[in-house]
Design a protein around this motif. Structure first.
Motif, PDB file in Angstrom:
ATOM      1  N   TYR A  26      24.801  37.230  72.815  1.00 15.11           N
ATOM      2  CA  TYR A  26      26.339  36.946  72.546  1.00 15.11           C
ATOM      3  C   TYR A  26      27.419  37.599  73.285  1.00 15.11           C
ATOM      4  N   MET A  29      27.103  37.529  76.507  1.00 21.68           N
ATOM      5  CA  MET A  29      27.551  36.959  77.544  1.00 21.68           C
ATOM      6  C   MET A  29      29.227  36.368  77.678  1.00 21.68           C
ATOM      7  N   MET A  33      31.570  36.526  80.427  1.00 27.59           N
ATOM      8  CA  MET A  33      32.741  35.336  81.615  1.00 27.59           C
ATOM      9  C   MET A  33      33.817  35.690  80.989  1.00 27.59           C
ATOM     10  N   ARG A  74      27.153  29.695  87.048  1.00 25.42           N
ATOM     11  CA  ARG A  74      27.141  31.526  86.086  1.00 25.42           C
ATOM     12  C   ARG A  74      27.701  31.049  84.229  1.00 25.42           C
ATOM     13  N   HIS A  75      29.188  30.069  84.923  1.00 25.91           N
ATOM     14  CA  HIS A  75      29.793  29.227  83.653  1.00 25.91           C
ATOM     15  C   HIS A  75      29.266  28.469  82.722  1.00 25.91           C
ATOM     16  N   ALA A  78      25.912  29.721  81.052  1.00 24.14           N
ATOM     17  CA  ALA A  78      26.848  29.922  79.209  1.00 24.14           C
ATOM     18  C   ALA A  78      27.076  29.557  78.746  1.00 24.14           C
ATOM     19  N   GLN A  79      27.595  27.827  78.862  1.00 24.73           N
ATOM     20  CA  GLN A  79      27.895  26.470  78.407  1.00 24.73           C
ATOM     21  C   GLN A  79      26.547  26.093  77.522  1.00 24.73           C
ATOM     22  N   LYS A  81      23.929  28.002  77.213  1.00 23.73           N
ATOM     23  CA  LYS A  81      22.989  28.757  76.807  1.00 23.73           C
ATOM     24  C   LYS A  81      24.215  28.453  74.613  1.00 23.73           C
TER      25      LYS A  81
END
Lengths: 113, 113
Positions: A26, A29, A33, A74-75, A78-79, A81
């Protein structure tokens, strides 16, 4: 730091979230971000804090810049995950900042506030 | 808690602040202002967190409700004390929430997210 945004109008994305107990990956990341967001076209600043809930607010020059950031590959990862692991709930609000005002205490302690 | 706001449009006041080391009366006043805000006409919800900076976001049905809350006599007193004692810097942003979307994890842990 309080984001040093330009005069309005500009845009804000308020992301309010509640974390799960899953920490794996977390923090890395979140930092990645932040860095990636700050490199995007139209990025104006970022503010965040977490206690019982987390609030992070990113500022942007246009809705188009926000749309592009949301769609960033890549965002997006992340969203995904975030939904699968890190967040039990969140709410994202897209806003137009109409007005703002600031206060900053004089640095000299002898100067009346 | 994540504020359970109605469908947009509505309004948000993002208050980002840095505290001084003066704590006297701060927590009591913060709690009083939360309670008082929640009693105002047009109030829709409140979210807050503090780490290095504090972010609190209040939600309102209209700019007129925000104007009235800012002008509230007890709130005015709190704002004056904030400038005199509790905050070294802050920024207030008045926003119109254009869109929002939410995620909530299913309660049953066997349900796929």
């Amino acid at each position: 730091m309080i984001a040093q945004t330009p005069p309005p109008p500009y845009y804000a994305v308020i992301f309010t979230s509640i974390r799960t107990e899953i920490d794996e990956g977390y923090l890395e990341m979140a930092r990645l971000m932040e860095e990636l967001a700050s490199e995007q076209e139209g990025f104006l600043g970022l503010e965040g804090a977490r206690e019982e809930i987390g609030i992070s607010v990113s500022y942007w020059d246009s809705l188009e810049s926000i749309r592009k950031w949301k769609a960033n590959a890549r965002h997006q990862l992340a969203q995904q995950k975030g939904i699968a692991s890190w967040y039990s709930a969140y709410r994202t609000r897209i806003c137009r900042v109409e007005r703002d005002y600031a206060f900053e205490k004089p640095i000299d302690p002898d100067t009346p506030a």
